[in-house]
Write an enzyme that holds these catalytic residues in place. Structure first.
Site, PDB file in Angstrom:
ATOM      1  N   LYS A   1       0.816  -1.226   0.000  1.00 53.19           N
ATOM      2  CA  LYS A   1       0.000   0.000   0.000  1.00 53.19           C
ATOM      3  C   LYS A   1       0.851   1.279   0.000  1.00 53.19           C
ATOM      4  CE  LYS A   1      -4.059  -2.111   2.120  1.00 53.19           C
ATOM      5  NZ  LYS A   1      -5.030  -2.097   3.211  1.00 53.19           N
TER       6      LYS A   1
ATOM      7  N   ARG B   1       2.145  -0.895  20.053  1.00 53.22           N
ATOM      8  CA  ARG B   1       3.268  -1.586  20.712  1.00 53.22           C
ATOM      9  C   ARG B   1       4.509  -0.702  20.671  1.00 53.22           C
ATOM     10  NH1 ARG B   1       4.985  -7.164  18.026  1.00 53.22           N
ATOM     11  NH2 ARG B   1       5.305  -5.738  16.275  1.00 53.22           N
TER      12      ARG B   1
ATOM     13  N   GLY C   1     -13.637  -8.003  10.657  1.00 55.86           N
ATOM     14  CA  GLY C   1     -13.425  -7.042   9.585  1.00 55.86           C
ATOM     15  C   GLY C   1     -13.995  -7.424   8.226  1.00 55.86           C
TER      16      GLY C   1
END
Ligand code: NAP
Length: 271
Positions: A66, A152, A239
């Site tokens: 992407k 994270r 999703g």
């Protein structure tokens, strides 16, 4: 010859996109083909250009390309620019127009399919990768009471929040997972890829508000995040709806008409 479209990724054999677009085409009577194409990890741009040269009209782009698609595009929609990532390309002569339909897909799934109104809610976005980048602006556009981004790697959450500072009324807040202790959110969106390896995120126990929604961007499996949310008594969604809605948004950009997503989502869920 029907107009040709494709999805590029690596790996790609698992992709549901060819099935979704075949169902959209059948429903709308559009003459088009849509295939899944494996691009070499070091050969994405070459593969896309070859497809466009051979008559391709447009393409979807998935992991891990992407950001490369963002760089390859010669024109960008405002939402692709904001996301810094492209999941939909349209070919027009030598122009490659890049769009990002992920955020619109998520918001539409939340509102239209799940009946969840984001306005005024405390929203937590877990993750600061490509998917998280794509959904921040569309989420802010819905005017949540607050948007917190936790990752994270804390620094990436801070950079992502900073990129959207001043873009809309609500300023995103950023933190690591430990800073979530004692906080409660009405909408928790997991945009990490931890679910792919079924890794549990270190989430504090009272993170999910009663009558809230936990949204897992991964689909097709019950992830540790979904089990954590279920155990907290929270409503849970995966999703798949986002996948179908982002595809419908891409289809509309290419073909100028919006397919009905409900029947397609029902078909995918039924198998
Ligand atoms: P990405 O750019 O690789 O980012 C991965 C993110 O997950 C990073 O924030 C990373 O944190 C975090 N992460 C990975 N493993 C983790 C772990 N074990 N514990 C905690 N955090 C972890 O991936 P992406 O493009 O954002 O995609 C994220 C997920 O969304 C993928 O599973 C993808 O399939 C899904 N997705 C779904 C749709 C849909 O339509 N349903 C659309 C787009 C994406 P660090 O920064 O610390 O490494």
């Amino acid at each position: 010859m029907p107009d040709r479209y494709a999805v590029f990724g690596n790996p790609i054999s698992h992709s549901q996109s060819p099935r979704i677009h075949a169902l959209f085409a059948a429903q709308t009577g559009e003459e088009m083909s849509y295939e899944a194409l494996l691009a070499p990890l070091d050969g994405f741009a070459t593969a896309v250009r070859a497809f466009a040269m051979s008559g391709g009209r447009g393409a979807n782009v998935t992991l891990p390309f992407k950001e490369q698609a963002f760089c390859l595009a010669t024109e960008l929609t405002p939402r692709a620019k904001a996301a810094g990532a492209v999941n939909t390309l349209s070919f027009d002569g030598t122009a490659l127009r890049g769009d990002n339909t992920d955020g619109a897909g998520l918001v539409r799934d939340l509102k239209a399919n799940l009946g969840f109104d984001i306005a005024g809610k405390r929203v937590l976005l877990l993750g600061a990768g490509g998917a998280a980048h794509g959904v921040v602006l569309p989420l802010l556009d819905e005017q949540p009471a607050a948007l917190t981004i936790a990752n994270r790697t804390e620094e990436k959450a801070f950079r992502l929040a900073l990129a959207f500072a001043g873009r809309r009324g609500t300023l995103p807040e950023a933190c690591g997972f430990t800073a979530l202790t004692g906080r409660e959110f009405e909408l928790v969106i997991n945009a990490t890829s931890a679910g792919l390896s079924d890794t549990a995120l270190p989430l504090p126990p009272r993170l999910f508000a009663a009558r809230g929604l936990a949204y897992e961007m991964v689909y097709g499996r019950e992830t540790a995040f979904m089990r954590q949310a279920h155990a907290a008594g929270c409503r849970v969604a995966d999703g798949l709806g986002m996948l179908v809605e982002q595809a419908a948004e891409a289809f509309q950009g290419w073909r100028g008409m919006r397919p009905a997503t409900g029947p397609v989502l029902a078909r995918l869920k039924s198998r």
